[in-house]
Design a protein around this motif. Structure first.
Motif, PDB file in Angstrom:
ATOM      1  N   PRO B 127      78.811  65.975  45.433  1.00 14.87           N
ATOM      2  CA  PRO B 127      78.010  65.674  46.530  1.00 14.87           C
ATOM      3  C   PRO B 127      76.917  67.060  46.856  1.00 14.87           C
ATOM      4  N   SER B 128      76.104  66.614  47.690  1.00 13.61           N
ATOM      5  CA  SER B 128      75.009  67.714  47.982  1.00 13.61           C
ATOM      6  C   SER B 128      75.806  68.889  48.541  1.00 13.61           C
ATOM      7  N   HIS B 130      74.180  71.548  50.426  1.00  9.03           N
ATOM      8  CA  HIS B 130      73.553  71.690  51.834  1.00  9.03           C
ATOM      9  C   HIS B 130      73.900  70.180  52.825  1.00  9.03           C
ATOM     10  N   ARG B 131      74.255  70.517  53.962  1.00 11.35           N
ATOM     11  CA  ARG B 131      74.030  69.442  54.962  1.00 11.35           C
ATOM     12  C   ARG B 131      73.188  69.363  56.062  1.00 11.35           C
ATOM     13  N   ILE B 132      72.617  68.334  56.475  1.00 15.66           N
ATOM     14  CA  ILE B 132      71.550  68.552  57.530  1.00 15.66           C
ATOM     15  C   ILE B 132      71.923  67.880  58.795  1.00 15.66           C
ATOM     16  N   ASP B 133      71.937  68.482  59.395  1.00 17.94           N
ATOM     17  CA  ASP B 133      72.711  68.092  61.131  1.00 17.94           C
ATOM     18  C   ASP B 133      74.039  67.469  60.873  1.00 17.94           C
ATOM     19  N   GLU B 134      74.890  68.365  59.744  1.00 28.87           N
ATOM     20  CA  GLU B 134      76.223  67.848  59.659  1.00 28.87           C
ATOM     21  C   GLU B 134      76.134  66.949  58.292  1.00 28.87           C
ATOM     22  N   GLU B 135      75.400  66.115  58.028  1.00 31.77           N
ATOM     23  CA  GLU B 135      75.419  65.195  56.996  1.00 31.77           C
ATOM     24  C   GLU B 135      75.199  65.441  55.775  1.00 31.77           C
ATOM     25  N   TYR B 136      76.054  65.160  54.752  1.00 30.18           N
ATOM     26  CA  TYR B 136      75.830  65.425  53.419  1.00 30.18           C
ATOM     27  C   TYR B 136      75.002  64.180  52.887  1.00 30.18           C
ATOM     28  N   PHE B 137      74.640  64.339  51.521  1.00 27.75           N
ATOM     29  CA  PHE B 137      74.155  63.289  50.750  1.00 27.75           C
ATOM     30  C   PHE B 137      74.823  63.468  49.483  1.00 27.75           C
ATOM     31  N   PRO B 138      74.487  61.910  48.612  1.00 29.93           N
ATOM     32  CA  PRO B 138      75.207  62.045  47.386  1.00 29.93           C
ATOM     33  C   PRO B 138      74.768  63.113  46.279  1.00 29.93           C
ATOM     34  N   LEU B 139      73.544  63.476  46.405  1.00 34.58           N
ATOM     35  CA  LEU B 139      73.143  64.218  45.223  1.00 34.58           C
ATOM     36  C   LEU B 139      72.156  65.409  45.774  1.00 34.58           C
ATOM     37  N   GLU B 140      72.023  66.483  45.062  1.00 35.88           N
ATOM     38  CA  GLU B 140      71.035  67.695  45.430  1.00 35.88           C
ATOM     39  C   GLU B 140      70.706  68.170  44.235  1.00 35.88           C
ATOM     40  N   MET B 141      69.317  68.247  44.017  1.00 39.62           N
ATOM     41  CA  MET B 141      68.596  68.990  42.957  1.00 39.62           C
ATOM     42  C   MET B 141      68.373  70.457  43.471  1.00 39.62           C
ATOM     43  N   HIS B 142      68.407  71.293  42.745  1.00 41.97           N
ATOM     44  CA  HIS B 142      68.131  72.842  42.937  1.00 41.97           C
ATOM     45  C   HIS B 142      67.026  73.149  41.885  1.00 41.97           C
ATOM     46  N   MET B 143      65.806  73.385  42.243  1.00 40.38           N
ATOM     47  CA  MET B 143      64.699  73.947  41.416  1.00 40.38           C
ATOM     48  C   MET B 143      64.687  75.516  41.562  1.00 40.38           C
ATOM     49  N   VAL B 144      65.131  76.330  40.467  1.00 33.71           N
ATOM     50  CA  VAL B 144      65.534  77.610  40.607  1.00 33.71           C
ATOM     51  C   VAL B 144      64.123  78.181  40.136  1.00 33.71           C
ATOM     52  N   PHE B 145      63.593  79.441  40.680  1.00 31.73           N
ATOM     53  CA  PHE B 145      62.676  80.279  40.360  1.00 31.73           C
ATOM     54  C   PHE B 145      63.039  81.553  40.344  1.00 31.73           C
ATOM     55  N   LYS B 146      62.520  82.594  39.530  1.00 32.42           N
ATOM     56  CA  LYS B 146      62.736  83.892  39.857  1.00 32.42           C
ATOM     57  C   LYS B 146      61.529  84.666  39.276  1.00 32.42           C
ATOM     58  N   SER B 147      61.573  86.026  40.093  1.00 31.23           N
ATOM     59  CA  SER B 147      60.186  86.862  39.890  1.00 31.23           C
ATOM     60  C   SER B 147      60.671  88.092  38.975  1.00 31.23           C
TER      61      SER B 147
END
Lengths: 287, 287
Positions: B127-128, B130-147
């Protein structure tokens, strides 16, 4: 819909009576532990009364169940579970802060154990606490039974989203009043009858994984006889989102295999070794 | 469907070329860490190369975001993100064991930072994290950027099940070949074009929570500029179950608030105090 006044009065009476009955008995005790920060799972050992087992017990739950190595019960080794139907309005959905719980009557008889267990309550975790062959599920129900001598046995039932939109009728019934129990400490009567036939049929069909673990919440008491259904039952999106919107997140992280070191001890021990770190120097060099 | 032979040949060529191109470049490197037992999140500090930050860093991710206290970006403070459409067959869905990942080109410009970040990849957690106001979500996408100087910025996008059965088209496209990447180390070409317009529009709309955290996987490097979309996008049951069936579970437990003690240190420290344990004797007495 028009409802005859006599019926309406009966319904209101049943609701209020249910409420008063439970509130008079003990009310809803809101949990002092949480799933976040220092009162979350990694802080449970610091909560009073002291819950050291959470961080040093070596038979902790939940675990990652393996279909190839976790024992299963079958035939006469299956538990005999009886949960009489609960009449409409008699049960209450309670928000303990840490979970949504319903107190009902029932019995459990374990193969080879003379003493009978009595059902204490059933409650829910989202996402699931146990994993099966590494996979988690959106919801897990725990049916908790206790014996007179203090034994605890829990049947865990995972639920997965169904492609067809089907749901298990018990869930639909139990969660019908969920909008009324959004706040920790609140409770609401369940206005339809609770029938466990579908759940108990699934438990009898199995596979039913069996291991000795712990309560998944403080005080993380060990010696709990766990039986986890290997085949998830159905839940629909609407019910799942309603439950998740109230519970938010209440799943303890996966514990080490039964009998192995508690992961808190392992994490904090810079000199421990494992197959990926044969020199045992892992954490110590960076600290 | 009948396909002209010339088109079919072109498609096969594109697929094979995609495969060979990436395999020749570096292949799919399967992760040595996991989400279970001593190679799971509580064992990461023991993995080589040593990842002590996972167990002693005080700005770790993921966190429980609070809509009332976590800062949000708006207006000119929002990042400027550009991800050109990827032509059909050019991107590969890779199974790293620890996640499903796709390498694409893109750029990120942060308000007040001169240096431009280049997109490295995007990947998924279920599952996700991060949680938002304690709630999780079924899926989380991470878009990763580098300098170029080694900075890392990640945009996190949560997805929730939709009552209507809607899904975000990028997910449908990315996961179309998922049956071909069930095994860690496998990869498969994504046969339709990848268009990020819907995702980037949502990011520009916000709310976009912002905090300084870490990689959520070993070596748990800190100083990562996190931006997490507060409003989940849609995913349908079919896509979710297909992704969960492959990823199984790949979500690090929620870390302490930024700047606070690492929860591993807290869990292992029998003398630490918190508001629920003012005497500081929590774990020590039971051990």
């Amino acid at each position: 819909m028009l409802v005859p006044q006599s019926l309406l009065a009966l319904f209101l009476l049943a609701s209020v009576e249910g409420c008063i009955y439970r509130r008079d008995e003990h009310g809803v005790a809101v949990s002092t532990f949480s799933y976040t920060g220092t009162t979350g799972p990694l802080g449970w050992a610091h909560l009073a009364p002291s819950n050291g087992l959470c961080s040093n017990g070596t038979n902790q739950s939940p675990i990652a169940i393996s279909s190839s190595s976790t024992p299963t019960l079958s035939g006469s080794a299956l538990p005999v579970v009886t949960i009489p139907e609960v009449s409409a309005g008699e049960a209450l959905l309670e928000n303990l802060g840490s979970t949504l719980e319903v107190v009902v009557n029932g019995t459990l008889k374990l193969d080879g154990v003379d003493e009978e267990y009595k059902m204490a309550q059933f409650h829910f975790h989202t996402p699931s606490e146990h994993r099966i062959d590494e996979e988690y599920f959106p919801l897990e129900m725990h049916m908790v039974f206790k014996s007179a001598s203090g034994g605890v046995a829990v049947i865990g039932v995972p639920f997965d989203l169904s492609d067809s939109g089907n749901s298990t009728s018990l869930l639909t019934t139990v969660f019908a009043p969920i909008a009324s129990v959004a706040s920790p400490g609140s409770e609401a009567p369940i206005s339809a009858a609770l029938n466990f036939d579908d759940i108990l049929s699934a438990v009898q069909k199995g596979p039913l994984y069996s291991y000795s673990g712990s309560l998944t919440t403080p005080p993380c008491t060990q010696g709990v006889k766990w039986m986890v259904l290997g085949q998830p039952l159905d839940i629909d999106v609407k019910t799942y989102k309603a439950v998740k919107g109230v519970l938010k997140f209440n799943s303890r992280y996966t514990q080490n295999a039964p009998g192995e070191v508690n992961l808190v001890q392992y994490a904090g021990d810079g000199t421990a070794t494992n197959s990926s770190d044969p020199t045992g120097t892992g954490a110590a060099f960076i600290a």
